[in-house]
Design a protein around this motif. Structure first.
Motif, PDB file in Angstrom:
ATOM      1  N   ASP A  21       0.825  -1.207   0.000  1.00 58.94           N
ATOM      2  CA  ASP A  21       0.000   0.000   0.000  1.00 58.94           C
ATOM      3  C   ASP A  21       0.861   1.259   0.000  1.00 58.94           C
ATOM      4  O   ASP A  21       0.565   2.227  -0.709  1.00 58.94           O
ATOM      5  CB  ASP A  21      -0.934  -0.009   1.213  1.00 58.94           C
ATOM      6  CG  ASP A  21      -1.877  -1.195   1.206  1.00 58.94           C
ATOM      7  OD1 ASP A  21      -2.358  -1.545   0.110  1.00 58.94           O
ATOM      8  OD2 ASP A  21      -2.117  -1.770   2.276  1.00 58.94           O
ATOM      9  N   LEU A  22       1.929   1.247   0.795  1.00 56.09           N
ATOM     10  CA  LEU A  22       2.816   2.413   0.814  1.00 56.09           C
ATOM     11  C   LEU A  22       3.495   2.612  -0.535  1.00 56.09           C
ATOM     12  O   LEU A  22       3.662   3.756  -0.989  1.00 56.09           O
ATOM     13  CB  LEU A  22       3.861   2.251   1.920  1.00 56.09           C
ATOM     14  CG  LEU A  22       3.364   2.392   3.371  1.00 56.09           C
ATOM     15  CD1 LEU A  22       4.525   2.282   4.333  1.00 56.09           C
ATOM     16  CD2 LEU A  22       2.634   3.713   3.575  1.00 56.09           C
ATOM     17  N   CYS A  23       3.889   1.529  -1.161  1.00 51.88           N
ATOM     18  CA  CYS A  23       4.520   1.651  -2.484  1.00 51.88           C
ATOM     19  C   CYS A  23       3.529   2.183  -3.518  1.00 51.88           C
ATOM     20  O   CYS A  23       3.894   2.992  -4.384  1.00 51.88           O
ATOM     21  CB  CYS A  23       5.068   0.295  -2.918  1.00 51.88           C
ATOM     22  SG  CYS A  23       6.486  -0.275  -1.942  1.00 51.88           S
ATOM     23  N   CYS A  24       2.273   1.752  -3.428  1.00 50.80           N
ATOM     24  CA  CYS A  24       1.258   2.262  -4.363  1.00 50.80           C
ATOM     25  C   CYS A  24       0.975   3.746  -4.117  1.00 50.80           C
ATOM     26  O   CYS A  24       0.794   4.523  -5.062  1.00 50.80           O
ATOM     27  CB  CYS A  24      -0.023   1.455  -4.223  1.00 50.80           C
ATOM     28  SG  CYS A  24       0.116  -0.246  -4.811  1.00 50.80           S
ATOM     29  N   LEU A  25       0.945   4.145  -2.832  1.00 54.57           N
ATOM     30  CA  LEU A  25       0.708   5.552  -2.519  1.00 54.57           C
ATOM     31  C   LEU A  25       1.866   6.430  -2.973  1.00 54.57           C
ATOM     32  O   LEU A  25       1.674   7.594  -3.359  1.00 54.57           O
ATOM     33  CB  LEU A  25       0.490   5.726  -1.008  1.00 54.57           C
ATOM     34  CG  LEU A  25      -0.856   5.247  -0.461  1.00 54.57           C
ATOM     35  CD1 LEU A  25      -0.849   5.311   1.064  1.00 54.57           C
ATOM     36  CD2 LEU A  25      -1.995   6.088  -1.014  1.00 54.57           C
ATOM     37  N   SER A  26       3.066   5.881  -2.920  1.00 52.37           N
ATOM     38  CA  SER A  26       4.240   6.688  -3.259  1.00 52.37           C
ATOM     39  C   SER A  26       4.275   7.088  -4.731  1.00 52.37           C
ATOM     40  O   SER A  26       4.931   8.070  -5.091  1.00 52.37           O
ATOM     41  CB  SER A  26       5.518   5.924  -2.898  1.00 52.37           C
ATOM     42  OG  SER A  26       5.657   4.787  -3.714  1.00 52.37           O
ATOM     43  N   ILE A  27       3.580   6.357  -5.593  1.00 48.33           N
ATOM     44  CA  ILE A  27       3.590   6.693  -7.025  1.00 48.33           C
ATOM     45  C   ILE A  27       2.336   7.467  -7.432  1.00 48.33           C
ATOM     46  O   ILE A  27       2.150   7.763  -8.610  1.00 48.33           O
ATOM     47  CB  ILE A  27       3.698   5.416  -7.889  1.00 48.33           C
ATOM     48  CG1 ILE A  27       2.489   4.511  -7.665  1.00 48.33           C
ATOM     49  CG2 ILE A  27       4.989   4.681  -7.594  1.00 48.33           C
ATOM     50  CD1 ILE A  27       2.463   3.292  -8.564  1.00 48.33           C
ATOM     51  N   SER A  28       1.488   7.787  -6.467  1.00 45.34           N
ATOM     52  CA  SER A  28       0.255   8.512  -6.808  1.00 45.34           C
ATOM     53  C   SER A  28       0.474  10.019  -6.898  1.00 45.34           C
ATOM     54  O   SER A  28      -0.172  10.704  -7.688  1.00 45.34           O
ATOM     55  CB  SER A  28      -0.840   8.207  -5.786  1.00 45.34           C
ATOM     56  OG  SER A  28      -0.433   8.609  -4.491  1.00 45.34           O
ATOM     57  N   SER A  29       1.376  10.553  -6.082  1.00 50.10           N
ATOM     58  CA  SER A  29       1.660  11.995  -6.118  1.00 50.10           C
ATOM     59  C   SER A  29       3.010  12.249  -5.465  1.00 50.10           C
ATOM     60  O   SER A  29       3.529  11.417  -4.716  1.00 50.10           O
ATOM     61  CB  SER A  29       0.566  12.787  -5.397  1.00 50.10           C
ATOM     62  OG  SER A  29       0.592  12.523  -4.003  1.00 50.10           O
ATOM     63  N   ARG A  30       3.563  13.427  -5.729  1.00 52.85           N
ATOM     64  CA  ARG A  30       4.859  13.771  -5.130  1.00 52.85           C
ATOM     65  C   ARG A  30       4.744  13.916  -3.624  1.00 52.85           C
ATOM     66  O   ARG A  30       5.658  13.553  -2.876  1.00 52.85           O
ATOM     67  CB  ARG A  30       5.382  15.069  -5.750  1.00 52.85           C
ATOM     68  CG  ARG A  30       5.723  14.960  -7.223  1.00 52.85           C
ATOM     69  CD  ARG A  30       6.233  16.280  -7.750  1.00 52.85           C
ATOM     70  NE  ARG A  30       6.549  16.192  -9.180  1.00 52.85           N
ATOM     71  CZ  ARG A  30       6.988  17.202  -9.904  1.00 52.85           C
ATOM     72  NH1 ARG A  30       7.144  18.406  -9.344  1.00 52.85           N
ATOM     73  NH2 ARG A  30       7.261  17.024 -11.191  1.00 52.85           N
ATOM     74  N   ARG A  31       3.629  14.459  -3.193  1.00 55.69           N
ATOM     75  CA  ARG A  31       3.439  14.682  -1.758  1.00 55.69           C
ATOM     76  C   ARG A  31       3.370  13.354  -1.004  1.00 55.69           C
ATOM     77  O   ARG A  31       4.058  13.174   0.014  1.00 55.69           O
ATOM     78  CB  ARG A  31       2.149  15.480  -1.551  1.00 55.69           C
ATOM     79  CG  ARG A  31       1.920  15.927  -0.112  1.00 55.69           C
ATOM     80  CD  ARG A  31       0.614  16.695  -0.055  1.00 55.69           C
ATOM     81  NE  ARG A  31       0.422  17.328   1.217  1.00 55.69           N
ATOM     82  CZ  ARG A  31      -0.661  18.033   1.542  1.00 55.69           C
ATOM     83  NH1 ARG A  31      -1.633  18.180   0.638  1.00 55.69           N
ATOM     84  NH2 ARG A  31      -0.782  18.586   2.738  1.00 55.69           N
ATOM     85  N   LEU A  32       2.571  12.417  -1.509  1.00 57.48           N
ATOM     86  CA  LEU A  32       2.485  11.107  -0.862  1.00 57.48           C
ATOM     87  C   LEU A  32       3.768  10.308  -1.045  1.00 57.48           C
ATOM     88  O   LEU A  32       4.096   9.466  -0.205  1.00 57.48           O
ATOM     89  CB  LEU A  32       1.299  10.329  -1.427  1.00 57.48           C
ATOM     90  CG  LEU A  32      -0.087  10.842  -1.024  1.00 57.48           C
ATOM     91  CD1 LEU A  32      -1.182  10.004  -1.664  1.00 57.48           C
ATOM     92  CD2 LEU A  32      -0.249  10.834   0.492  1.00 57.48           C
ATOM     93  N   HIS A  33       4.482  10.575  -2.111  1.00 55.26           N
ATOM     94  CA  HIS A  33       5.773   9.905  -2.288  1.00 55.26           C
ATOM     95  C   HIS A  33       6.737  10.317  -1.176  1.00 55.26           C
ATOM     96  O   HIS A  33       7.456   9.480  -0.608  1.00 55.26           O
ATOM     97  CB  HIS A  33       6.363  10.264  -3.651  1.00 55.26           C
ATOM     98  CG  HIS A  33       7.720   9.686  -3.878  1.00 55.26           C
ATOM     99  ND1 HIS A  33       7.922   8.355  -4.153  1.00 55.26           N
ATOM    100  CD2 HIS A  33       8.953  10.270  -3.848  1.00 55.26           C
ATOM    101  CE1 HIS A  33       9.217   8.135  -4.295  1.00 55.26           C
ATOM    102  NE2 HIS A  33       9.866   9.289  -4.114  1.00 55.26           N
ATOM    103  N   ARG A  34       6.741  11.608  -0.867  1.00 52.91           N
ATOM    104  CA  ARG A  34       7.618  12.078   0.200  1.00 52.91           C
ATOM    105  C   ARG A  34       7.158  11.575   1.570  1.00 52.91           C
ATOM    106  O   ARG A  34       7.964  11.162   2.400  1.00 52.91           O
ATOM    107  CB  ARG A  34       7.639  13.617   0.178  1.00 52.91           C
ATOM    108  CG  ARG A  34       8.630  14.229   1.180  1.00 52.91           C
ATOM    109  CD  ARG A  34       8.633  15.736   1.120  1.00 52.91           C
ATOM    110  NE  ARG A  34       7.395  16.305   1.687  1.00 52.91           N
ATOM    111  CZ  ARG A  34       6.413  16.795   0.964  1.00 52.91           C
ATOM    112  NH1 ARG A  34       6.475  16.795  -0.361  1.00 52.91           N
ATOM    113  NH2 ARG A  34       5.327  17.293   1.546  1.00 52.91           N
TER     114      ARG A  34
END
Length: 247
Positions: A26-39
């Motif tokens: 889930d964290l890996c999927c969130l990290s590619i959704s936006s720059r903010r969630l990636h950070r």
């Protein structure tokens, strides 16, 4: 997404990880959704909690050396531990497949041995039946000598009796016992062959499942489970052939 404060997003991710609602996927999927969630999804406290929950710490020289070499981020540590755990699972799966293949080979050899013994007993029974038939002709010929009959037929009956060099009655009873024993052996071998064939089918089915799902935890089938599956299949077959029979 931009309307929510960064602290709120951080708190959402923290709660999700702590309550095991978020996994590493889930964290890996969130990290590619936006720059903010990636950070935000790359922050150490999230991966530290995942590292401690998914891979409980253990103290050994190898683990301390790995930790000292890769002390940059918890995410890199998690990746390293995940790859090591995956490699261990793959190696364990290969060993399990090899063990299962050896079981298939062993049961196949056992089946071939049963088939060889069954063929030997069948040939032995045929030879016994043939000898019994000959002795029966000898008995009939010896009885026929005691009654009047044409000389040609009498000479033929006498020739049959003289060709038999063993006591007819004792040999006849021995062959009858031998024939009975052969039939018992054949029945036992046929039953064992059917059961062993079913066990082989179950082991082959488990092997196919292991090959199709390489990283799934496979539970070995023991002898009691095999017997239970065999009895269950027999019961299903009986219900199919006897639909109107009350249990």
């Amino acid at each position: 997404m931009s309307a929510l404060a960064e602290e709120l997003w951080r708190r959402i991710l923290e709660i999700g990880v702590q309550r095991r609602g978020f996994s590493y996927k889930d964290l890996c999927c969130l990290s590619i959704s936006s720059r903010r969630l990636h950070r935000l999804s790359d922050e150490d406290f999230l991966w530290s909690h995942l590292l401690s929950s998914d891979f409980p710490p253990f103290f050994s020289p190898s683990s301390t050396s790995i930790t000292s070499e890769h002390s940059s981020t918890c995410k890199s540590l998690y990746k390293l531990r995940y790859e090591r755990d995956r490699d261990k699972k793959i190696a364990a799966h290969r060993r399990a497949v090899l063990r299962k293949e050896s079981q298939v080979l062993e049961r196949s050899m056992r089946l071939r041995d049963m088939e060889t013994r069954l063929a030997e007993e069948t040939n032995k029974m045929r030879a016994t039946l043939a000898e019994l038939s000959n002795l029966s002709n000898v008995r009939q010929a010896s009885v026929a000598l005691n009654v009047w009959q044409p000389e040609i037929i009498r000479g033929r009956q006498k020739q049959i009796v003289e060709q038999c060099v063993v006591p007819v009655e004792s040999r006849f009873h021995v062959l009858q016992m031998e024939l009975k024993l052969c039939k018992q052996q054949i029945l036992g071998l046929e039953k064992a062959h059917i059961d062993e064939k079913r066990r082989l089918a179950l082991v082959e089915e488990e092997l196919q499942s292991m090959r199709y799902h390489p990283l799934r935890d496979q539970k070995p089938i023991n002898g009691m489970e095999v017997e239970f599956n065999i009895k269950r299949k027999k019961l299903k077959k009986c219900k199919v052939h006897c639909p109107g029979r009350e249990p």
